[in-house]
Motif scaffolding. Structure first.
Motif, short mmCIF file in Angstrom:
data_model
loop_
_atom_site.label_atom_id
_atom_site.label_comp_id
_atom_site.label_asym_id
_atom_site.label_seq_id
_atom_site.Cartn_x
_atom_site.Cartn_y
_atom_site.Cartn_z
N CYS A 39 -17.72 20.75 10.19
CA CYS A 39 -16.65 20.09 9.46
C CYS A 39 -17.07 18.66 9.19
CB CYS A 39 -15.37 20.07 10.28
SG CYS A 39 -14.79 21.70 10.71
N GLU A 40 -16.71 18.20 8.03
CA GLU A 40 -17.03 16.83 7.65
C GLU A 40 -15.72 16.06 7.49
OE1 GLU A 40 -19.03 15.50 3.71
OE2 GLU A 40 -20.60 16.38 4.98
N PHE A 41 -15.72 14.84 7.99
CA PHE A 41 -14.52 14.02 7.92
C PHE A 41 -14.80 12.74 7.15
CE2 PHE A 41 -14.13 16.50 11.79
CZ PHE A 41 -12.85 16.99 11.69
N GLU A 42 -13.78 12.31 6.42
CA GLU A 42 -13.77 10.98 5.83
C GLU A 42 -12.65 10.23 6.54
OE1 GLU A 42 -13.02 11.06 1.64
OE2 GLU A 42 -15.04 11.71 1.17
N LEU A 43 -12.98 9.15 7.19
CA LEU A 43 -11.98 8.32 7.83
C LEU A 43 -11.82 7.08 6.95
CD1 LEU A 43 -11.68 7.52 11.57
CD2 LEU A 43 -11.21 5.83 9.82
N TRP A 44 -10.65 6.92 6.40
CA TRP A 44 -10.34 5.78 5.53
C TRP A 44 -9.64 4.72 6.36
CZ3 TRP A 44 -9.70 6.31 -0.28
CH2 TRP A 44 -10.51 7.33 -0.79
N ASP A 45 -10.37 3.67 6.69
CA ASP A 45 -9.88 2.54 7.47
C ASP A 45 -9.21 1.58 6.48
OD1 ASP A 45 -9.51 0.38 9.16
OD2 ASP A 45 -11.64 -0.10 9.33
N CYS A 46 -7.89 1.65 6.40
CA CYS A 46 -7.13 0.93 5.37
C CYS A 46 -6.69 -0.45 5.87
CB CYS A 46 -5.89 1.73 4.98
SG CYS A 46 -6.27 3.42 4.43
N GLY A 47 -6.90 -1.45 5.06
CA GLY A 47 -6.47 -2.81 5.40
C GLY A 47 -4.96 -2.86 5.57
N GLY A 48 -4.50 -3.62 6.55
CA GLY A 48 -3.08 -3.68 6.84
C GLY A 48 -2.29 -4.73 6.08
N ASP A 49 -2.98 -5.52 5.26
CA ASP A 49 -2.31 -6.59 4.53
C ASP A 49 -1.45 -6.00 3.40
OD1 ASP A 49 -1.68 -8.81 2.83
OD2 ASP A 49 -3.38 -9.89 3.71
N PRO A 50 -0.17 -6.38 3.33
CA PRO A 50 0.70 -5.87 2.27
C PRO A 50 0.21 -6.16 0.85
CG PRO A 50 1.98 -7.01 3.95
CD PRO A 50 0.54 -7.25 4.27
N LYS A 51 -0.72 -7.11 0.70
CA LYS A 51 -1.23 -7.40 -0.65
C LYS A 51 -1.99 -6.21 -1.24
CE LYS A 51 -5.61 -9.68 0.58
NZ LYS A 51 -6.30 -10.95 0.67
N PHE A 52 -2.36 -5.23 -0.39
CA PHE A 52 -3.06 -4.04 -0.88
C PHE A 52 -2.11 -2.87 -1.15
CE2 PHE A 52 -6.25 -6.21 1.88
CZ PHE A 52 -7.09 -6.62 0.85
N GLU A 53 -0.81 -3.13 -1.08
CA GLU A 53 0.18 -2.07 -1.26
C GLU A 53 0.03 -1.34 -2.59
OE1 GLU A 53 5.01 -1.45 -0.83
OE2 GLU A 53 4.11 -3.38 -0.29
N SER A 54 -0.39 -2.03 -3.63
CA SER A 54 -0.56 -1.38 -4.93
C SER A 54 -1.67 -0.33 -4.92
CB SER A 54 -0.83 -2.42 -6.02
OG SER A 54 -2.06 -3.08 -5.75
N CYS A 55 -2.56 -0.41 -3.93
CA CYS A 55 -3.66 0.56 -3.79
C CYS A 55 -3.25 1.79 -2.97
CB CYS A 55 -4.87 -0.08 -3.11
SG CYS A 55 -5.51 -1.52 -3.94
N TRP A 56 -2.14 1.72 -2.25
CA TRP A 56 -1.78 2.77 -1.32
C TRP A 56 -1.69 4.16 -1.96
CZ3 TRP A 56 2.43 -0.02 2.09
CH2 TRP A 56 1.80 -1.01 2.85
N PRO A 57 -1.08 4.31 -3.15
CA PRO A 57 -1.03 5.66 -3.73
C PRO A 57 -2.43 6.28 -3.92
CG PRO A 57 0.51 4.22 -4.85
CD PRO A 57 -0.32 3.34 -3.95
N ALA A 58 -3.38 5.47 -4.31
CA ALA A 58 -4.76 5.98 -4.48
C ALA A 58 -5.36 6.36 -3.13
CB ALA A 58 -5.63 4.94 -5.18
N LEU A 59 -5.08 5.58 -2.09
CA LEU A 59 -5.60 5.89 -0.76
C LEU A 59 -5.00 7.18 -0.22
CD1 LEU A 59 -5.35 2.37 0.96
CD2 LEU A 59 -7.30 3.34 -0.24
N MET A 60 -3.73 7.41 -0.49
CA MET A 60 -3.02 8.57 0.03
C MET A 60 -3.43 9.88 -0.64
SD MET A 60 0.86 7.31 0.61
CE MET A 60 1.12 5.90 -0.44
N LYS A 61 -3.94 9.79 -1.85
CA LYS A 61 -4.25 11.00 -2.61
C LYS A 61 -5.20 11.92 -1.83
CE LYS A 61 -6.05 12.36 -7.17
NZ LYS A 61 -5.68 13.71 -6.95
N ASP A 62 -4.80 13.16 -1.72
CA ASP A 62 -5.59 14.22 -1.07
C ASP A 62 -5.88 13.98 0.40
OD1 ASP A 62 -5.72 15.58 -3.52
OD2 ASP A 62 -7.51 14.48 -4.12
N SER A 63 -5.05 13.19 1.08
CA SER A 63 -5.29 12.99 2.52
C SER A 63 -4.69 14.15 3.31
CB SER A 63 -4.73 11.65 2.99
OG SER A 63 -3.33 11.64 2.87
N HIS A 64 -5.33 14.46 4.41
CA HIS A 64 -4.90 15.57 5.26
C HIS A 64 -4.20 15.10 6.53
CE1 HIS A 64 -8.34 17.17 2.90
NE2 HIS A 64 -7.49 18.16 2.74
N GLY A 65 -4.37 13.84 6.86
CA GLY A 65 -3.76 13.32 8.08
C GLY A 65 -3.67 11.81 8.06
#
Length: 184
Positions: free
Chosen positions: A56-82
């Motif tokens: 099994c291969e995993f992609e771990l997306w370490d997302c910045g916690g700063d609210p200034k990146f909130e506009s990117c969140w929908p793209a980060l969430m796309k196709d996530s499994h967990g």
């Protein structure tokens, strides 16, 4: 080969990057440097295999916690499994913020509770108390793990492996259902 995308989210300075590096056996970071946007770590875990015993291969997306990146969140969430929500258990404001992260990254994606893991991270030297954390409903039903990389690093590794196994089972079952719907 089964692939799974896992998001590490939570407030700034909660320990997401340190835990991501430790759990994926990536490089150590010695000083705090806020994650800008997202950092993607690809890894395999020898203790986790799919139902057909393949790797099994995993992609771990370490997302910045700063609210200034909130506009990117929908793209980060796309196709996530967990989603793994990490917060500093010793910072009272983080406990309040966890609800927002849960709402945005778990509820809005319609993920099941089993696809979410809460990690109450205790930073080195914090003397992290493992006392009971009162989480609001429905978050009080989620799996909550305390991590302290100084005192018991293996505990968080073992809990993360259990979580990865549950995610892979979910991905495998979903793929099997999809294949059956094509056949029938």
């Amino acid at each position: 080969m089964l692939k799974a995308k896992i998001l590490f989210v939570g407030p700034c300075e909660s320990g997401k990057t340190v835990l991501a590096n430790y759990l994926t056996e990536s490089s150590d970071i010695t000083e705090y440097n806020p994650t800008q946007g997202v950092r993607i770590l690809e890894f395999e875990n020898p203790h986790v295999s799919g139902n057909n015993k393949g790797a099994c291969e995993f992609e771990l997306w370490d997302c910045g916690g700063d609210p200034k990146f909130e506009s990117c969140w929908p793209a980060l969430m796309k196709d996530s499994h967990g989603v793994v929500i990490i917060f500093n258990a010793d910072t009272p404001s983080h406990l309040k913020e966890v609800e927002m992260w849960y709402s945005c990254f778990v509820q809005q994606q319609l993920l099941q509770d089993a696809q979410c893991l809460l990690i109450a991270h205790h930073k080195p030297g914090s003397g992290g108390e493992r006392g009971h954390l009162s989480l609001p409903s429905p978050m009080n039903k989620l799996k909550l793990v305390h991590s302290n990389l100084e005192e018991d690093p293996e505990e968080i590794r073992l809990e993360f492996i259990k979580y990865l196994k549950s995610i892979i089972n979910s991905v495998s079952e979903s793929r099997d259902r999809e294949e059956m719907s094509i056949i029938t």
